[in-house]
Structure formats: structure tokens, C-alpha cells
Design a protein around this motif. Structure first.
Motif, PDB file in Angstrom:
ATOM      1  N   GLU A 182       0.837  -1.187   0.000  1.00 48.42           N
ATOM      2  CA  GLU A 182       0.000   0.000   0.000  1.00 48.42           C
ATOM      3  C   GLU A 182       0.880   1.249   0.000  1.00 48.42           C
ATOM      4  OE1 GLU A 182      -4.055  -1.126   2.285  1.00 48.42           O
ATOM      5  OE2 GLU A 182      -2.235  -1.312   3.495  1.00 48.42           O
ATOM      6  N   PRO A 183       0.603   2.213  -0.855  1.00 47.97           N
ATOM      7  CA  PRO A 183       1.439   3.409  -0.925  1.00 47.97           C
ATOM      8  C   PRO A 183       1.359   4.238   0.347  1.00 47.97           C
ATOM      9  CG  PRO A 183      -0.530   3.671  -2.274  1.00 47.97           C
ATOM     10  CD  PRO A 183      -0.523   2.246  -1.811  1.00 47.97           C
ATOM     11  N   ARG A 184       2.315   5.100   0.515  1.00 48.71           N
ATOM     12  CA  ARG A 184       2.349   5.961   1.707  1.00 48.71           C
ATOM     13  C   ARG A 184       1.114   6.846   1.743  1.00 48.71           C
ATOM     14  NH1 ARG A 184       7.670   8.974   3.717  1.00 48.71           N
ATOM     15  NH2 ARG A 184       7.924   6.854   4.482  1.00 48.71           N
ATOM     16  N   GLY A 185       0.491   6.903   2.924  1.00 53.72           N
ATOM     17  CA  GLY A 185      -0.725   7.687   3.094  1.00 53.72           C
ATOM     18  C   GLY A 185      -1.995   6.894   2.869  1.00 53.72           C
ATOM     19  N   VAL A 186      -1.864   5.570   2.628  1.00 50.16           N
ATOM     20  CA  VAL A 186      -3.029   4.737   2.334  1.00 50.16           C
ATOM     21  C   VAL A 186      -2.932   3.460   3.160  1.00 50.16           C
ATOM     22  CG1 VAL A 186      -4.299   3.472   0.544  1.00 50.16           C
ATOM     23  CG2 VAL A 186      -3.180   5.644  -0.003  1.00 50.16           C
ATOM     24  N   PRO A 211       2.855  -5.984   3.120  1.00 52.67           N
ATOM     25  CA  PRO A 211       2.013  -7.122   3.483  1.00 52.67           C
ATOM     26  C   PRO A 211       2.806  -8.343   3.915  1.00 52.67           C
ATOM     27  CG  PRO A 211       1.207  -6.078   1.480  1.00 52.67           C
ATOM     28  CD  PRO A 211       2.519  -5.448   1.791  1.00 52.67           C
ATOM     29  N   GLN A 212       3.959  -8.574   3.270  1.00 55.45           N
ATOM     30  CA  GLN A 212       4.766  -9.731   3.646  1.00 55.45           C
ATOM     31  C   GLN A 212       5.281  -9.598   5.072  1.00 55.45           C
ATOM     32  OE1 GLN A 212       8.283  -9.985   4.089  1.00 55.45           O
ATOM     33  NE2 GLN A 212       8.428 -12.224   4.091  1.00 55.45           N
ATOM     34  N   ALA A 248       5.712  -2.928  11.701  1.00 53.46           N
ATOM     35  CA  ALA A 248       4.626  -3.865  11.441  1.00 53.46           C
ATOM     36  C   ALA A 248       3.782  -4.072  12.697  1.00 53.46           C
ATOM     37  CB  ALA A 248       5.190  -5.198  10.952  1.00 53.46           C
ATOM     38  N   GLN A 249       4.413  -4.194  13.858  1.00 51.95           N
ATOM     39  CA  GLN A 249       3.665  -4.389  15.097  1.00 51.95           C
ATOM     40  C   GLN A 249       2.855  -3.150  15.457  1.00 51.95           C
ATOM     41  OE1 GLN A 249       3.629  -7.603  15.112  1.00 51.95           O
ATOM     42  NE2 GLN A 249       4.027  -7.819  17.309  1.00 51.95           N
ATOM     43  N   ILE A 250       3.400  -1.979  15.193  1.00 52.16           N
ATOM     44  CA  ILE A 250       2.651  -0.751  15.456  1.00 52.16           C
ATOM     45  C   ILE A 250       1.390  -0.709  14.598  1.00 52.16           C
ATOM     46  CG2 ILE A 250       2.719   1.749  15.153  1.00 52.16           C
ATOM     47  CD1 ILE A 250       5.618   1.693  16.039  1.00 52.16           C
ATOM     48  N   GLY A 306      -2.576  -8.885   4.402  1.00 57.35           N
ATOM     49  CA  GLY A 306      -1.624  -7.909   4.898  1.00 57.35           C
ATOM     50  C   GLY A 306      -1.934  -6.486   4.454  1.00 57.35           C
ATOM     51  N   ARG A 307      -3.106  -6.286   3.885  1.00 59.56           N
ATOM     52  CA  ARG A 307      -3.558  -4.964   3.464  1.00 59.56           C
ATOM     53  C   ARG A 307      -4.847  -4.623   4.198  1.00 59.56           C
ATOM     54  NH1 ARG A 307      -2.228  -2.990  -1.726  1.00 59.56           N
ATOM     55  NH2 ARG A 307      -4.396  -2.342  -1.913  1.00 59.56           N
TER      56      ARG A 307
END
Length: 460
Positions: A182-186, A211-212, A248-250, A306-307
Motif C-alpha cells: 500500500e502506498p504511503r498515506g493509504v 504485506p509480507q 509492522a507491530q505498530i 496484509g492490506r
């Protein structure tokens, strides 16, 4: 070798920290002869200790040159004070006045939120909260963030992470090589995060997540060390360093624990996928918010892919395959926004996923001169909700104000506590010896003749 009386006395009178054995024994014997205790042998150690504790000792004062030669190396405390000076300095404009400074993005009242978090037993002290407010103000000015808040604290084995969450107007473009990101801001990369180890230190921005990385983070348990560049040795393999796992955890914690009282937000009339603040919301009492059903999720759920939204599936003509998308939505359905917290799946061995408490004065009082949009009564109860799935995630509310924070180690509850480490690298095969071809009969006969000739030479 035997010592003379003078040599023995000189040895006993050697000074040690302003005292010597000869004077100490003299004082001990004098006290025994003065008091004449019945059990002098048994009391010897006690009397010796008493003499040591009650004897006045003086030290020779230092000379002026000794005092002036004290090491004036900057200590850690002096360095910390220098850092704080930068925070407390008031920004000024080009004309040297504070009024000419451009306003920064939205920053919540950190001091007021710290007061609410005290009821939940989490957060920072009053002094640290104020220094954090100044640090966030500086970060907002440096990054031009549209909004900024203190996300929480992730504990580490050697050092902890203070986390700041910001929202910028910048929206990145999709990655042509990896369109699943996903692009930055999305989506999962909607917000940007900065971390530091202590208030006053420089903030370091974390990279965007993929996502991975999110899917692998769901399968592993790894305690953070406090080093962003530390390797993450786990099984299955995590493609990244500690800063990527932290990001990723955040994202996972944010998607699962950021909540708000029901009624603060509503769906947009034109686009139901967008939520907006409800101007008619007048707040809820702490007694009402003590029920988890009075809270709703504020952030979208992260899907199995992952999205936070499914990637379009295109057919051979390059158009969206509606049938494939419908099948994907059925196998991995999206969780609707503003879903009630009470609908969260309970943990194994528990009846709920959240624990709610109310603190403070539970009385209801009449407002003498209420505003037009304010309720006629007021309640000062503070409602607190704690996540059992993500221990350390806390939400508080009082009146129209609410806030979320996380203080934990970044691990999710209810997952197996044991994960096997990655196996060692497979060793390379040994080099195979060269295989010689079998000799022909002529070569074998020639070799035998040569061997017989060598034996005859040896016999001679």
C-alpha cells in the motif's frame, strides 16, 4: 623474621583512611578497662565496632589549586540539560518575535491526556509529559505534519521506544514492482511513525510496512532489543530488521486497539467508506462508557493479505474481475468501520476481549449556564478500557474527550509462547575426489613391467 618493638609499633601506626590499628586498639582497651564488662571476650567485637562508629575523623581540607583542578568534563546530566534547552527554547519568526511563527499541525493536549491516563495507571510523569509536549511540537514543525500524537511506548531489552504518530497530506504512488504494498498515506501506511529512546533525543522515522512483513509478524514472537538496526532471527524468516518489525507491530496494534466512544464519528452521507466527526455529539458519561458496547473501532482491520483493502484482480481484458473479487471478499471479508468493541472475539479462557473500569466521582451535576450544544448535566467519571488481546493498549474517556495509548512489549496475547528458531544453514557438499578411468590391458601390462623393473633395481 622477628620484629623489634619499634618496628611492630611503626607498622601498627600506619595510617589508613585517617585511622590506624594502634590508636584503635588503644581506644578499645581503654573502653574495656573503663566499663569492665563481665563478658569482655564476647563483647570485644561489639566494642570495637562501637569505637569505629563513634570516633570523630577529620580530613585535611583541599588547597585552592586542588579545588580548581577538579575535572570539569561534561557529565551526562549536563548533556541532558543541553538537550532540554533546545526543547524549551521558544521559536521565533524572521522578525524575531514569537507571533510571526507559522502554526504547526494539530497537537492534542498532552498534559490533559496525561491526567486522564493517570486514572488508568499508565503514561508519563507530569514533567516528562510536558517535555514530551515540547518535543512533539518541535517534531510537528520539522515534519509539517497535519496532525501528531503520542502513540505510546514499546519496551525493549536494552532500551525502550517512544513512538509518535503523524498524518501528512503526502500520498505516495503505488510500487510498480510490488503493487501489493500500500502506498504511503493509504491503508496500513496511512500514518507515519517516529521513534526515540528518551524525551529530548532526535526522532527517527520508521519505514513503511509491507504485506509480507505484516503476515510474518503475525506468526512470530520477538522481543525488541532497542536497536533499530538489529537483526530479527526468527522462523519463519522475517525480511527486515528490527525497525521493520517494530513498524509492522505498530500497524497491527493500531488497527486492533484504537477505539473511540460510540457517536463521536459517523459515516459520510455521500461516501459510506469515509467517517467524519459528528458535530451533534455532546459526550457520554463515564458510567455509560464503562460498558464495552459503548465503544467502537476507529481504524480499519488488516486483512489476511496484509492490506486494509483488497487489491483489484484483473481479467485478461485488464478489467476488474467482479466474480473473483466477490470470492475474495467472501474468503477474507473486511471488518466494517465503527464496529462495536463488544463484538470482538473473546480470548481463550475469557469472556471478553476488553476489560472496562470507571474511576472518580460517579455523581451527576447540573450545569448552571450550559451552552446551546452542551448537555444540562455533567459527570466527571473517567472510563478506562484495557485490551486483553494486546496487553498495554488502553483507552480513556471523560466527557467529550477520549484518548488511546499503548505501553507494552509489542507482543500479542493468546498466541503460542514458543516458536522454533530458524534451522542452521545447510552445509555444502564435500568436494568429490577425481575418478580415474580404468586402464586398458596394454597399459596394465606396461605398468606391471615397469613395476618389476623397479623391484629388480631395488634388489641389486
Amino acid at each position: 623474621m622477628a620484629l623489634t618493638v619499634e618496628e611492630a609499633k611503626a607498622f601498627l601506626m600506619k595510617e589508613s583512611k585517617g585511622d590506624n590499628v594502634y590508636d584503635h586498639l588503644t581506644q578499645v582497651l581503654a573502653k574495656i578497662l573503663l566499663e569492665r564488662p563481665d563478658n569482655a571476650v564476647e563483647s570485644l567485637e561489639q566494642i570495637s565496632r562501637f569505637v569505629k562508629q563513634t570516633t570523630f575523623k577529620h580530613s585535611v581540607p583541599k588547597e585552592d589549586e586542588d579545588v580548581n583542578s577538579v575535572n570539569r568534563t561534561r557529565s551526562a546530566q549536563v548533556a541532558w540539560i543541553d538537550k532540554m534547552k533546545n526543547l524549551f527554547s521558544v521559536p521565533v519568526g524572521e522578525d524575531g518575535s514569537a507571533e510571526a511563527v507559522d502554526p504547526v499541525g494539530h497537537l492534542p493536549d498532552v498534559m490533559e491526556e496525561a491526567r486522564l491516563f493517570e486514572w488508568a495507571g499508565v503514561g508519563l510523569s507530569t514533567e516528562d509529559a510536558y517535555r514530551l509536549l515540547l518535543s512533539l511540537r518541535k517534531l510537528a514543525g520539522d515534519t509539517s505534519a497535519k496532525s501528531l500524537r503520542f502513540w505510546g511506548k514499546v519496551t525493549g531489552l536494552s532500551r525502550d521506544y517512544l513512538v509518535a504518530e503523524g498524518l501528512l497530506d503526502e500520498v505516495g504512488e503505488a510500487d510498480s514492482e510490488n503493487p501489493a504494498v500500500e502506498p504511503r498515506g493509504v491503508g496500513a501506511n496511512k500514518y507515519r511513525y517516529w521513534v526515540c529512546h528518551a524525551v529530548g533525543e532526535s526522532w527517527v522515522e520508521l519505514p513503511d510496512t509491507t504485506p509480507q512483513q505484516l503476515n510474518v509478524a503475525r506468526k512470530i514472537r520477538h522481543l525488541f532489543t532497542g536497536d533499530l538496526e538489529a537483526e530479527v532471527v526468527t522462523h519463519p524468516f522475517f525480511a527486515g530488521r528490527e525497525k521493520h518489525l517494530l513498524r509492522a507491530q505498530i500497524a497491527r496494534i493500531t488497527a486492533g486497539t484504537v477505539i473511540c466512544p460510540n457517536g463521536v464519528y459517523r459515516f459520510n452521507e455521500e461516501d459510506e467508506s469515509v467517517i467524519e466527526e459528528d458535530p451533534e455529539y455532546k459526550g457520554s458519561s463515564g458510567v455509560e462508557l464503562a460498558d464495552p458496547s459503548a465503544w467502537v473501532h476507529l481504524q480499519p482491520h488488516i486483512l489476511k493479505s496484509g492490506r486494509q483493502s483488497h487489491l483489484d484482480i484483473l481479467n485478461e481484458e485488464g478489467e476488474v474481475d467482479e466474480a473473483a473479487m466477490e470470492e475474495l471478499n467472501e474468503s477474507d471479508p473486511a471488518v466494517p468501520l465503527l464496529k462495536s468493541v463488544s463484538e470482538d472475539e473473546a480470548l481463550v479462557g475469557s469472556e471478553t476481549a476488553w476489560v472496562s473500569r470507571s474511576y472518580g466521582d460517579k455523581g451527576v451535576y447540573t450545569v448552571t449556564s450550559p451552552a446551546e450544544d452542551a448537555p444540562p448535566t455533567v459527570n466527571y467519571t473517567v472510563a478506562v478500557l484495557r485490551s486483553l488481546r494486546w496487553p498495554g493498549a488502553v483507552a480513556v474517556s471523560q466527557g467529550k474527550r477520549f484518548a488511546n495509548i499503548y505501553f507494552g512489549n509489542g507482543l500479542k496475547a493468546g498466541t503460542p509462547s514458543f516458536f522454533p528458531t530458524a534451522p542452521a544453514d545447510i552445509q555444502n557438499d564435500p568436494e568429490e575426489p577425481e575418478v580415474a578411468s580404468a586402464p586398458t590391458p596394454a597399459e596394465e601390462a606396461a605398468g606391471n613391467e615397469e613395476h618389476e623393473e623397479e623391484e629388480e633395481e631395488d634388489d641389486e
